[in-house]
Structure formats: structure tokens, C-alpha cells
Design a protein around this motif. Structure first.
Motif, PDB file in Angstrom:
ATOM      1  N   THR A   1     -21.802  23.103  -1.219  1.00 46.46           N
ATOM      2  CA  THR A   1     -22.178  24.456  -0.794  1.00 46.46           C
ATOM      3  C   THR A   1     -21.677  25.495  -1.798  1.00 46.46           C
ATOM      4  OG1 THR A   1     -22.107  23.768   1.525  1.00 46.46           O
ATOM      5  CG2 THR A   1     -22.023  26.130   1.081  1.00 46.46           C
ATOM      6  N   ARG A   2     -20.405  25.387  -2.197  1.00 44.45           N
ATOM      7  CA  ARG A   2     -19.850  26.352  -3.163  1.00 44.45           C
ATOM      8  C   ARG A   2     -20.577  26.270  -4.502  1.00 44.45           C
ATOM      9  NH1 ARG A   2     -14.954  25.300  -4.833  1.00 44.45           N
ATOM     10  NH2 ARG A   2     -14.770  23.270  -3.875  1.00 44.45           N
TER      11      ARG A   2
ATOM     12  N   LYS B   1     -25.814  32.647  -7.718  1.00 43.91           N
ATOM     13  CA  LYS B   1     -25.227  33.943  -8.079  1.00 43.91           C
ATOM     14  C   LYS B   1     -24.773  33.995  -9.533  1.00 43.91           C
ATOM     15  CE  LYS B   1     -23.788  34.609  -3.353  1.00 43.91           C
ATOM     16  NZ  LYS B   1     -22.696  34.519  -2.426  1.00 43.91           N
ATOM     17  N   GLY B   2     -24.247  32.888 -10.035  1.00 48.77           N
ATOM     18  CA  GLY B   2     -23.822  32.811 -11.429  1.00 48.77           C
ATOM     19  C   GLY B   2     -22.601  33.636 -11.777  1.00 48.77           C
ATOM     20  N   THR B   3     -21.838  34.023 -10.780  1.00 47.95           N
ATOM     21  CA  THR B   3     -20.640  34.809 -11.058  1.00 47.95           C
ATOM     22  C   THR B   3     -19.394  34.027 -10.667  1.00 47.95           C
ATOM     23  OG1 THR B   3     -20.746  35.842  -8.877  1.00 47.95           O
ATOM     24  CG2 THR B   3     -21.832  36.998 -10.685  1.00 47.95           C
ATOM     25  N   GLY B   4     -18.301  34.346 -11.289  1.00 51.24           N
ATOM     26  CA  GLY B   4     -17.040  33.692 -10.954  1.00 51.24           C
ATOM     27  C   GLY B   4     -16.872  32.375 -11.685  1.00 51.24           C
TER      28      GLY B   4
END
Length: 160
Positions: free
Chosen positions: A139-140, A147-150
Motif C-alpha cells: 500500500t505504501r 504521488k512520487g514524493t518522499g
């Protein structure tokens, strides 16, 4: 509990436990040797019995040795039903835990079922099961792909 295998290029593979796989392979070898012995002794008279045993061996392979769930950079490959399914990370919306494995819900609402990792008895020390860890990771990772962030999520295997 399924057994993850960490490989090259961030590939994670969940299969049935190693002990169960060894047992299944041993059973297939023993029955294959018995089929050969019966065929040599009885010849074509044993055709029906041989076909029945071959059917059982096929089911052992199909139910225990074939199912796997693979997470790669390209997405998730689910081998559980008749046709293997490839899911892109961005297409996965959520992963649900069930008694018979994981269910990956796609963006269009359809579901893909994976037999592994299958449900395990709750751990006495209240640590998360491998099924819960795999569902959380998938899921993560799918959310990160959309989102492509973090920082890209990594899989933490359960402690033995």
C-alpha cells in the motif's frame, strides 16, 4: 506464513514457506517414482490410476508451488489463479488482508487475489504478521508511486 526472498534490483518475492515447498517437492518425486513403477508393472492397465495420481500431483504444484507475489520496480506480479496478473504500482489503490491471502484493489475497482502471504496465527508477542507487513508495504509503495514524493518505502521482513 509466506517466506519473502530479497533479490537483485529491489525485488521481493513471497511464496509458501520453505518447509511446505520442500514437502510438496518430496511428495511429487515420491509419487512420480511410484507412477513409473506401476506403469512398468501394469502397463496400460494402470492408465486410469496413473491419470488420477498425475491429477493430484498437478494440484499439489498448482496450489502450493506455483502461487507467488512479486514486487519489483515495474510493479506487482500476482501468480495465484489461472492467468498471472501484472499490476503497475500506480494502478493499486489499496491492499486488503483476508483469511486466504491478500486482495489488491485496482483503480477501476476490480480486485486481484494473491494466495501468499496467507493468514497466519496471531503472533503471541503481538508483533505484526508477515501478511500485515506485506499489505502495509504494498500500500505504501503504491501510494508513493502515485504521488512520487518522499522517501521510497522499503520492506521490513518480520523478525523470526
Amino acid at each position: 506464513m509466506a517466506e519473502p526472498e530479497l533479490g537483485v534490483e529491489e525485488t521481493i518475492v513471497w511464496r509458501v514457506q520453505r518447509g511446505m515447498r520442500i514437502f510438496a517437492i518430496g511428495a511429487i518425486v515420491v509419487f512420480a517414482l511410484l507412477i513409473m513403477q506401476v506403469a512398468m508393472v501394469w502397463g496400460y492397465y494402470a492408465t486410469i490410476g496413473i491419470l488420477l495420481v498425475l491429477g493430484v500431483l498437478f494440484q499439489v504444484y498448482w496450489q502450493l508451488l506455483r502461487p507467488k507475489l512479486t514486487a519489483t520496480e515495474a510493479g506487482v506480479d500476482v501468480v495465484s489463479d489461472w492467468k498471472p496478473v501484472h499490476l503497475e504500482w500506480a494502478d493499486i489503490r489499496r491492499v486488503e488482508i483476508g483469511d486466504k491471502g491478500l486482495t489488491l484493489i485496482r483503480a477501476d475497482g476490480s480486485a486481484v487475489h494473491s494466495k501468499v502471504p496467507h493468514a497466519a496465527k496471531p503472533n503471541p508477542d503481538k508483533s505484526p504478521t508477515e501478511q500485515a507487513l506485506a499489505a502495509d508495504y504494498l500500500t505504501r509503495r503504491a501510494n508513493w508511486a502515485r504521488k512520487g514524493t518522499g522517501i521510497k518505502p522499503t520492506y521490513e521482513a518480520p523478525k523470526a
